[in-house]
Design a protein around this motif. Structure first.
Motif, PDB file in Angstrom:
ATOM      1  N   ASP A  53     -15.759   0.651  -1.142  1.00 38.87           N
ATOM      2  CA  ASP A  53     -14.868  -0.478  -0.888  1.00 38.87           C
ATOM      3  C   ASP A  53     -14.556  -1.351  -2.098  1.00 38.87           C
ATOM      4  O   ASP A  53     -13.474  -1.918  -2.186  1.00 38.87           O
ATOM      5  CB  ASP A  53     -15.443  -1.355   0.235  1.00 38.87           C
ATOM      6  CG  ASP A  53     -15.428  -0.633   1.583  1.00 38.87           C
ATOM      7  OD1 ASP A  53     -14.351  -0.167   1.975  1.00 38.87           O
ATOM      8  OD2 ASP A  53     -16.484  -0.526   2.218  1.00 38.87           O
ATOM      9  N   GLU A  86      -3.958  14.159   5.728  1.00 38.37           N
ATOM     10  CA  GLU A  86      -3.414  12.807   5.802  1.00 38.37           C
ATOM     11  C   GLU A  86      -3.060  12.428   7.227  1.00 38.37           C
ATOM     12  O   GLU A  86      -3.359  11.317   7.690  1.00 38.37           O
ATOM     13  CB  GLU A  86      -2.189  12.698   4.904  1.00 38.37           C
ATOM     14  CG  GLU A  86      -1.610  11.301   4.807  1.00 38.37           C
ATOM     15  CD  GLU A  86      -0.447  11.244   3.833  1.00 38.37           C
ATOM     16  OE1 GLU A  86      -0.427  10.327   2.983  1.00 38.37           O
ATOM     17  OE2 GLU A  86       0.433  12.132   3.896  1.00 38.37           O
ATOM     18  N   ARG A 127      -6.304  11.773   9.125  1.00 37.91           N
ATOM     19  CA  ARG A 127      -6.969  10.517   8.759  1.00 37.91           C
ATOM     20  C   ARG A 127      -6.317   9.311   9.422  1.00 37.91           C
ATOM     21  O   ARG A 127      -6.986   8.329   9.738  1.00 37.91           O
ATOM     22  CB  ARG A 127      -6.959  10.321   7.233  1.00 37.91           C
ATOM     23  CG  ARG A 127      -7.858  11.249   6.478  1.00 37.91           C
ATOM     24  CD  ARG A 127      -8.059  10.773   5.038  1.00 37.91           C
ATOM     25  NE  ARG A 127      -6.803  10.628   4.318  1.00 37.91           N
ATOM     26  CZ  ARG A 127      -6.189  11.616   3.683  1.00 37.91           C
ATOM     27  NH1 ARG A 127      -6.704  12.825   3.691  1.00 37.91           N
ATOM     28  NH2 ARG A 127      -5.055  11.397   3.035  1.00 37.91           N
ATOM     29  N   SER A 128      -5.009   9.384   9.639  1.00 36.12           N
ATOM     30  CA  SER A 128      -4.290   8.240  10.213  1.00 36.12           C
ATOM     31  C   SER A 128      -4.691   7.960  11.652  1.00 36.12           C
ATOM     32  O   SER A 128      -4.397   6.897  12.186  1.00 36.12           O
ATOM     33  CB  SER A 128      -2.781   8.495  10.139  1.00 36.12           C
ATOM     34  OG  SER A 128      -2.410   9.581  10.987  1.00 36.12           O
ATOM     35  N   ALA A 161     -10.763   2.646  10.376  1.00 38.17           N
ATOM     36  CA  ALA A 161     -10.180   1.982   9.215  1.00 38.17           C
ATOM     37  C   ALA A 161     -10.571   2.722   7.942  1.00 38.17           C
ATOM     38  O   ALA A 161     -11.750   3.053   7.750  1.00 38.17           O
ATOM     39  CB  ALA A 161     -10.655   0.538   9.153  1.00 38.17           C
ATOM     40  N   PRO A 162      -9.632   3.017   7.056  1.00 39.31           N
ATOM     41  CA  PRO A 162      -9.929   3.829   5.871  1.00 39.31           C
ATOM     42  C   PRO A 162     -10.680   3.059   4.791  1.00 39.31           C
ATOM     43  O   PRO A 162     -10.516   1.843   4.642  1.00 39.31           O
ATOM     44  CB  PRO A 162      -8.528   4.218   5.365  1.00 39.31           C
ATOM     45  CG  PRO A 162      -7.649   3.104   5.822  1.00 39.31           C
ATOM     46  CD  PRO A 162      -8.216   2.656   7.145  1.00 39.31           C
ATOM     47  N   ASP A 163     -11.534   3.786   4.033  1.00 38.15           N
ATOM     48  CA  ASP A 163     -12.152   3.182   2.850  1.00 38.15           C
ATOM     49  C   ASP A 163     -11.177   3.333   1.689  1.00 38.15           C
ATOM     50  O   ASP A 163     -10.057   3.826   1.848  1.00 38.15           O
ATOM     51  CB  ASP A 163     -13.513   3.809   2.555  1.00 38.15           C
ATOM     52  CG  ASP A 163     -13.455   5.312   2.293  1.00 38.15           C
ATOM     53  OD1 ASP A 163     -12.512   5.757   1.593  1.00 38.15           O
ATOM     54  OD2 ASP A 163     -14.335   6.041   2.766  1.00 38.15           O
ATOM     55  N   LYS A 164     -11.581   2.920   0.481  1.00 40.10           N
ATOM     56  CA  LYS A 164     -10.636   2.900  -0.647  1.00 40.10           C
ATOM     57  C   LYS A 164     -10.183   4.296  -1.044  1.00 40.10           C
ATOM     58  O   LYS A 164      -9.068   4.467  -1.540  1.00 40.10           O
ATOM     59  CB  LYS A 164     -11.242   2.148  -1.835  1.00 40.10           C
ATOM     60  CG  LYS A 164     -12.320   2.893  -2.606  1.00 40.10           C
ATOM     61  CD  LYS A 164     -12.803   2.065  -3.805  1.00 40.10           C
ATOM     62  CE  LYS A 164     -13.777   2.856  -4.660  1.00 40.10           C
ATOM     63  NZ  LYS A 164     -14.339   2.053  -5.764  1.00 40.10           N
ATOM     64  N   GLU A 200      -9.906   6.930   1.126  1.00 36.95           N
ATOM     65  CA  GLU A 200      -9.030   7.412   2.189  1.00 36.95           C
ATOM     66  C   GLU A 200      -7.637   6.783   2.126  1.00 36.95           C
ATOM     67  O   GLU A 200      -6.697   7.306   2.719  1.00 36.95           O
ATOM     68  CB  GLU A 200      -9.676   7.140   3.547  1.00 36.95           C
ATOM     69  CG  GLU A 200     -10.931   7.964   3.775  1.00 36.95           C
ATOM     70  CD  GLU A 200     -11.767   7.496   4.949  1.00 36.95           C
ATOM     71  OE1 GLU A 200     -12.499   8.323   5.523  1.00 36.95           O
ATOM     72  OE2 GLU A 200     -11.692   6.303   5.300  1.00 36.95           O
ATOM     73  N   LYS A 201      -7.509   5.669   1.402  1.00 36.51           N
ATOM     74  CA  LYS A 201      -6.206   5.014   1.240  1.00 36.51           C
ATOM     75  C   LYS A 201      -5.379   5.631   0.115  1.00 36.51           C
ATOM     76  O   LYS A 201      -4.214   5.270  -0.061  1.00 36.51           O
ATOM     77  CB  LYS A 201      -6.406   3.525   0.943  1.00 36.51           C
ATOM     78  CG  LYS A 201      -6.983   2.729   2.096  1.00 36.51           C
ATOM     79  CD  LYS A 201      -7.232   1.275   1.668  1.00 36.51           C
ATOM     80  CE  LYS A 201      -7.867   0.471   2.784  1.00 36.51           C
ATOM     81  NZ  LYS A 201      -8.184  -0.909   2.337  1.00 36.51           N
ATOM     82  N   ASP A 209      -3.109   8.271  -2.197  1.00 35.26           N
ATOM     83  CA  ASP A 209      -1.895   8.976  -1.804  1.00 35.26           C
ATOM     84  C   ASP A 209      -2.103  10.491  -1.741  1.00 35.26           C
ATOM     85  O   ASP A 209      -3.162  11.017  -2.079  1.00 35.26           O
ATOM     86  CB  ASP A 209      -0.734   8.621  -2.734  1.00 35.26           C
ATOM     87  CG  ASP A 209      -0.989   9.026  -4.195  1.00 35.26           C
ATOM     88  OD1 ASP A 209      -1.840   9.900  -4.443  1.00 35.26           O
ATOM     89  OD2 ASP A 209      -0.322   8.465  -5.075  1.00 35.26           O
TER      90      ASP A 209
END
Length: 212
Positions: free
Chosen positions: A61, A151, A154-155, A159-162, A164-165, A167
């Motif tokens: 995070d 992707e 995951r959506s 809530a995604p970690d850094k 998983e966010k 691109d």
């Protein structure tokens, strides 16, 4: 070269959304049933120890310099090896880890562009043994999935970690580094086509044979 222990070391790898977490607990139960005389130790990276879990919270995070990130990953790994993995393997136990060093090469190297030479140096330092060998898993089960499919999966989850966010290009680079590692060490890796249904994938895992 991998150091030999009485125990057996298995890692689960793959990009976020590939589905490894769907199967890892069931695989551990399968091994407990198949080898009732062997204790199965479940662990994860980053994490696995009290210190490792504290570092995990930061790594997933907190924003930080890329080299700081890699150093913290390997610091957590050194503690993990010393406190959990080596003692368990020395005692003849089966260790199943949700990620190990291949993830550092894939995420910090492939995805974020850190020099593979630096990662190789860290790997030798943290996992090197006095006999010149490296502590590596006996078996690495790699769930392979195109970044675009991962992707969409995951959506639909928490809530995604850094990481998983990141691109799509990031995850494609992560995937390619995983595949490069698998190609370089085919005797250790078992490649799972993670585009298939969980039921079909599980049938493959049930049929997987390896000698403890």
């Amino acid at each position: 070269m991998t150091t030999q222990y009485p125990g057996y070391f298995i890692s689960f790898e793959g990009i976020d959304g590939a589905g490894k977490s769907t199967h890892i607990d069931s695989f551990a139960m399968l091994l407990r049933d198949r080898y009732p005389d062997r204790e199965v130790v479940m662990t994860r990276e980053p994490g696995g120890t009290q210190l490792g879990e504290q570092l995990r919270a930061l790594l997933l995070d907190a924003p930080m310099n890329l080299e700081t990130e890699a150093l913290l990953m390997f610091a957590a790994r050194r503690e993990h090896i010393a406190q959990v993995i080596e003692p368990a393997l020395s005692a003849g136990k089966i260790v199943i880890s949700d990620r190990f060093t291949d993830a550092s090469f894939a995420y910090q190297g492939g995805g974020r562009g850190l020099s593979l030479e630096k990662l190789n140096d860290l790997e030798r330092w943290v996992q090197g043994r006095s006999d010149g060998s490296l502590l590596q898993p006996n078996l690495t089960i790699l769930f392979d999935l195109p970044g675009s499919v991962a992707e969409s999966r995951r959506s639909k989850v928490r809530a995604p970690d850094k990481f998983e966010k990141m691109d799509l290009d990031f995850f494609e680079q992560v995937r390619q580094e995983y595949l490069r590692r698998a190609k370089a060490d085919p005797s250790r890796f078992y490649l799972v086509d993670a585009t298939r249904t969980p039921e079909v994938i599980w049938n493959d895992l049930e049929a997987l044979e390896f000698k403890l």
